[in-house]
Design an enzyme around this catalytic site. Structure first.
Site, PDB file in Angstrom:
ATOM      1  N   ASN A   1       0.962  -1.220   0.142  1.00 13.12           N
ATOM      2  CA  ASN A   1      -0.054   0.026   0.088  1.00 13.12           C
ATOM      3  C   ASN A   1       0.846   1.048  -0.087  1.00 13.12           C
ATOM      4  OD1 ASN A   1      -1.363   2.156   0.879  1.00 13.12           O
ATOM      5  ND2 ASN A   1      -3.157   0.940   1.711  1.00 13.12           N
TER       6      ASN A   1
ATOM      7  N   ASP B   1      -0.015   4.389  -0.077  1.00  7.10           N
ATOM      8  CA  ASP B   1      -0.777   5.625   0.324  1.00  7.10           C
ATOM      9  C   ASP B   1      -0.009   6.672   0.767  1.00  7.10           C
ATOM     10  OD1 ASP B   1      -3.245   4.742  -0.720  1.00  7.10           O
ATOM     11  OD2 ASP B   1      -4.076   4.233   1.393  1.00  7.10           O
ATOM     12  N   HIS B   2       0.708   6.221   1.849  1.00  3.15           N
ATOM     13  CA  HIS B   2       1.795   7.137   2.851  1.00  3.15           C
ATOM     14  C   HIS B   2       2.929   7.667   1.974  1.00  3.15           C
ATOM     15  CE1 HIS B   2      -1.015   6.779   5.826  1.00  3.15           C
ATOM     16  NE2 HIS B   2      -0.968   5.451   5.635  1.00  3.15           N
TER      17      HIS B   2
ATOM     18  N   HIS C   1      -5.611   3.682  -1.631  1.00  7.78           N
ATOM     19  CA  HIS C   1      -7.045   4.179  -1.401  1.00  7.78           C
ATOM     20  C   HIS C   1      -6.967   5.599  -1.526  1.00  7.78           C
ATOM     21  CE1 HIS C   1      -9.737   4.545   2.686  1.00  7.78           C
ATOM     22  NE2 HIS C   1     -10.453   4.821   1.597  1.00  7.78           N
TER      23      HIS C   1
ATOM     24  N   ARG D   1      -9.266   8.414  -1.236  1.00  8.12           N
ATOM     25  CA  ARG D   1     -10.357   8.859  -0.138  1.00  8.12           C
ATOM     26  C   ARG D   1     -11.044   9.922  -0.795  1.00  8.12           C
ATOM     27  NH1 ARG D   1      -8.724   6.777   5.377  1.00  8.12           N
ATOM     28  NH2 ARG D   1     -10.608   7.918   6.167  1.00  8.12           N
TER      29      ARG D   1
ATOM     30  N   ARG E   1      -6.868  12.665   0.706  1.00 13.05           N
ATOM     31  CA  ARG E   1      -5.775  13.100   1.539  1.00 13.05           C
ATOM     32  C   ARG E   1      -4.482  12.204   1.299  1.00 13.05           C
ATOM     33  NH1 ARG E   1      -7.282  10.124   7.220  1.00 13.05           N
ATOM     34  NH2 ARG E   1      -9.275  11.198   6.908  1.00 13.05           N
TER      35      ARG E   1
ATOM     36  N   GLU F   1      -8.742   0.649  -3.051  1.00  6.22           N
ATOM     37  CA  GLU F   1      -9.520   0.823  -2.086  1.00  6.22           C
ATOM     38  C   GLU F   1     -10.597   1.974  -2.156  1.00  6.22           C
ATOM     39  OE1 GLU F   1      -7.382   1.040   1.811  1.00  6.22           O
ATOM     40  OE2 GLU F   1      -6.316  -0.877   1.160  1.00  6.22           O
TER      41      GLU F   1
ATOM     42  N   THR G   1      -7.293   6.881  10.115  1.00  5.54           N
ATOM     43  CA  THR G   1      -7.075   5.646   9.382  1.00  5.54           C
ATOM     44  C   THR G   1      -8.388   4.885   9.372  1.00  5.54           C
ATOM     45  OG1 THR G   1      -5.893   3.812   8.862  1.00  5.54           O
ATOM     46  CG2 THR G   1      -6.044   4.241  11.184  1.00  5.54           C
ATOM     47  N   THR G   2      -8.612   4.044   8.377  1.00  2.00           N
ATOM     48  CA  THR G   2      -9.547   3.117   8.239  1.00  2.00           C
ATOM     49  C   THR G   2      -9.743   2.197   9.681  1.00  2.00           C
ATOM     50  OG1 THR G   2      -9.143   2.789   6.056  1.00  2.00           O
ATOM     51  CG2 THR G   2     -11.039   1.591   6.596  1.00  2.00           C
TER      52      THR G   2
ATOM     53  N   GLU H   1     -11.274  -9.055   3.040  1.00  2.00           N
ATOM     54  CA  GLU H   1     -10.077  -8.732   3.748  1.00  2.00           C
ATOM     55  C   GLU H   1     -10.552  -8.538   5.150  1.00  2.00           C
ATOM     56  OE1 GLU H   1      -7.561  -6.209   1.706  1.00  2.00           O
ATOM     57  OE2 GLU H   1      -6.573  -5.398   3.652  1.00  2.00           O
TER      58      GLU H   1
ATOM     59  N   HIS I   1      -4.029  -4.524   7.547  1.00  2.00           N
ATOM     60  CA  HIS I   1      -4.197  -3.055   8.477  1.00  2.00           C
ATOM     61  C   HIS I   1      -3.120  -3.220   9.660  1.00  2.00           C
ATOM     62  CE1 HIS I   1      -5.484   0.607  10.138  1.00  2.00           C
ATOM     63  NE2 HIS I   1      -6.019   0.879   9.031  1.00  2.00           N
ATOM     64  N   GLY I   2      -2.310  -2.333   9.832  1.00  2.00           N
ATOM     65  CA  GLY I   2      -1.216  -2.283  10.934  1.00  2.00           C
ATOM     66  C   GLY I   2      -0.351  -3.225  11.082  1.00  2.00           C
TER      67      GLY I   2
ATOM     68  N   GLY J   1       1.111  -1.466   4.370  1.00  2.00           N
ATOM     69  CA  GLY J   1       1.672   0.081   3.935  1.00  2.00           C
ATOM     70  C   GLY J   1       2.253   0.745   4.824  1.00  2.00           C
ATOM     71  N   HIS J   2       1.681   1.282   5.825  1.00  2.24           N
ATOM     72  CA  HIS J   2       2.248   2.216   6.892  1.00  2.24           C
ATOM     73  C   HIS J   2       3.566   1.839   7.095  1.00  2.24           C
ATOM     74  CE1 HIS J   2       2.244   4.596  10.648  1.00  2.24           C
ATOM     75  NE2 HIS J   2       2.122   5.670   9.586  1.00  2.24           N
TER      76      HIS J   2
HETATM   77  N1  PXP Z   1      -6.037  -3.123   3.923  1.00  2.00           N
HETATM   78  C1  PXP Z   1      -6.848  -2.107   4.016  1.00  2.00           C
HETATM   79  C2  PXP Z   1      -8.315  -2.510   3.573  1.00  2.00           C
HETATM   80  C3  PXP Z   1      -6.744  -0.828   4.384  1.00  2.00           C
HETATM   81  O1  PXP Z   1      -7.687   0.239   4.482  1.00  2.00           O
HETATM   82  C4  PXP Z   1      -5.352  -0.552   4.770  1.00  2.00           C
HETATM   83  C5  PXP Z   1      -5.091   0.736   5.276  1.00  2.00           C
HETATM   84  O2  PXP Z   1      -5.294   1.834   4.113  1.00  2.00           O
HETATM   85  C6  PXP Z   1      -4.413  -1.484   4.524  1.00  2.00           C
HETATM   86  C7  PXP Z   1      -4.961  -2.734   4.295  1.00  2.00           C
HETATM   87  C8  PXP Z   1      -3.118  -1.518   5.014  1.00  2.00           C
HETATM   88  O3  PXP Z   1      -3.081  -0.898   6.268  1.00  2.00           O
HETATM   89  P1  PXP Z   1      -1.579  -0.220   6.911  1.00  2.00           P
HETATM   90  O4  PXP Z   1      -1.220   0.967   5.992  1.00  2.00           O
HETATM   91  O5  PXP Z   1      -1.565   0.033   8.298  1.00  2.00           O
HETATM   92  O6  PXP Z   1      -0.600  -1.227   6.695  1.00  2.00           O
END
Ligand code: PXP
Length: 257
Positions: free
Chosen positions: A17, A19-20, A53, A55, A59, A80, A110-111, A161, A204-205, A226-227
């Site tokens: 991911n 996004d960041h 993602h 949004r 952002r 996403e 975040t989500t 997911e 996520h996370g 991602g993050h």
């Molecule tokens: N999966 C989904 C559906 C998400 O919304 C996100 C965050 O955008 C991630 C995975 C990745 O999460 P992280 O950036 O915390 O690794």
């Protein structure tokens, strides 16, 4: 038809991911760092897919990033998005390999939770249908919860997911009983979702510290991360951060097999 055939190999896929990278770019309103460059680097370094993602408030990723990702990537793009008319039109215009429906609140950092599929089943069934007809592989981001999994299956989503945020938060905060409880829930619900014929992803996370027990779950086919990876890339570079994550995933998978 999707631009990318379904992977039949059974390998645990790593979706990166980006996004960041866009978050850092957007902090200054500059053109750099370019998330598309990061996506191409991730592709070169062996990512199985790229996740972004779009949004409502733009952002992270912007509309033009999606167009460029579609043009330039040769690995699958997982878009996403919230289940809104605007996003549906964008997805139908680009037809990415996958569309992952996520809940979205403007005020959240975040989500924060999964999509409440069970509460909005009828609307979401109608929302998903044209995306599937266009050839997008639709996945629904949900809590590891039986009613949500069952509703996702009923609306015709081929993929769920599972949200790993609560498991990762409990680990980070040293609440080890809670963490183990969340892991147990993810374990049982991954099995349950697969028993209904759903393909199971998770994310996520996730970090180096939390990825292995999730990667070891045999029903899980893809992790989206991602993050942590983008943060780690500041210190070691994205290919090295991905290589370490891949190593941990493979090690966990071997142990599980
Ligand atoms: N999966 C989904 C559906 C998400 O919304 C996100 C965050 O955008 C991630 C995975 C990745 O999460 P992280 O950036 O915390 O690794």
């Amino acid at each position: 038809m999707s631009r990318h055939p379904k992977d039949q190999s059974g390998k645990l896929r790593l979706g990166v991911n980006i996004d960041h990278v866009a978050t850092v770019r957007n902090a200054r309103g500059s053109a750099y760092p370019d998330p598309v460059r990061a996506a191409l680097l991730a592709q070169q370094a062996g990512a199985d897919g790229v996740t972004a993602h779009l949004r409502e408030d733009r952002r992270h990723i912007a509309d033009d990033d999606i167009a460029r990702l579609m043009d330039q990537l040769t690995i699958p793009l997982n878009l996403e998005m919230a289940a809104t008319d605007e996003m549906q039109q964008i997805a139908l215009r680009h037809v990415p390999h996958a569309v992952c429906l996520v809940p979205e609140k403007r005020e959240e950092r975040t989500t924060e939770g999964g999509l409440e599929v069970a509460r909005e089943e009828n609307r979401l069934a109608h929302f998903v249908a044209p995306l599937r007809e266009a050839g997008c592989r639709v996945s629904i981001f949900i809590a590891a919860d039986k009613p949500q999994i069952e509703a996702a299956a009923r609306i015709g989503a081929p993929v769920v997911e599972l949200h790993t945020g609560a498991y990762c938060d409990a680990h980070a905060e040293g609440r080890l009983d809670d963490r183990d409880g969340e892991l147990q829930r993810l374990t049982e619900m991954a099995r349950y979702a697969a028993s209904l014929g759903l393909e199971v992803h998770a994310g996520h996370g996730l970090t180096y510290d939390t990825v292995k027990p999730i990667a070891a779950l045999p029903e899980i086919r893809e992790l989206n991360i991602g993050h942590f990876l983008i943060g780690e890339a500041i210190f070691v570079g994205l290919p090295a951060a991905m290589a370490e994550m891949r190593r941990l995933m493979d090690e966990a998978r071997k142990g599980a097999g």
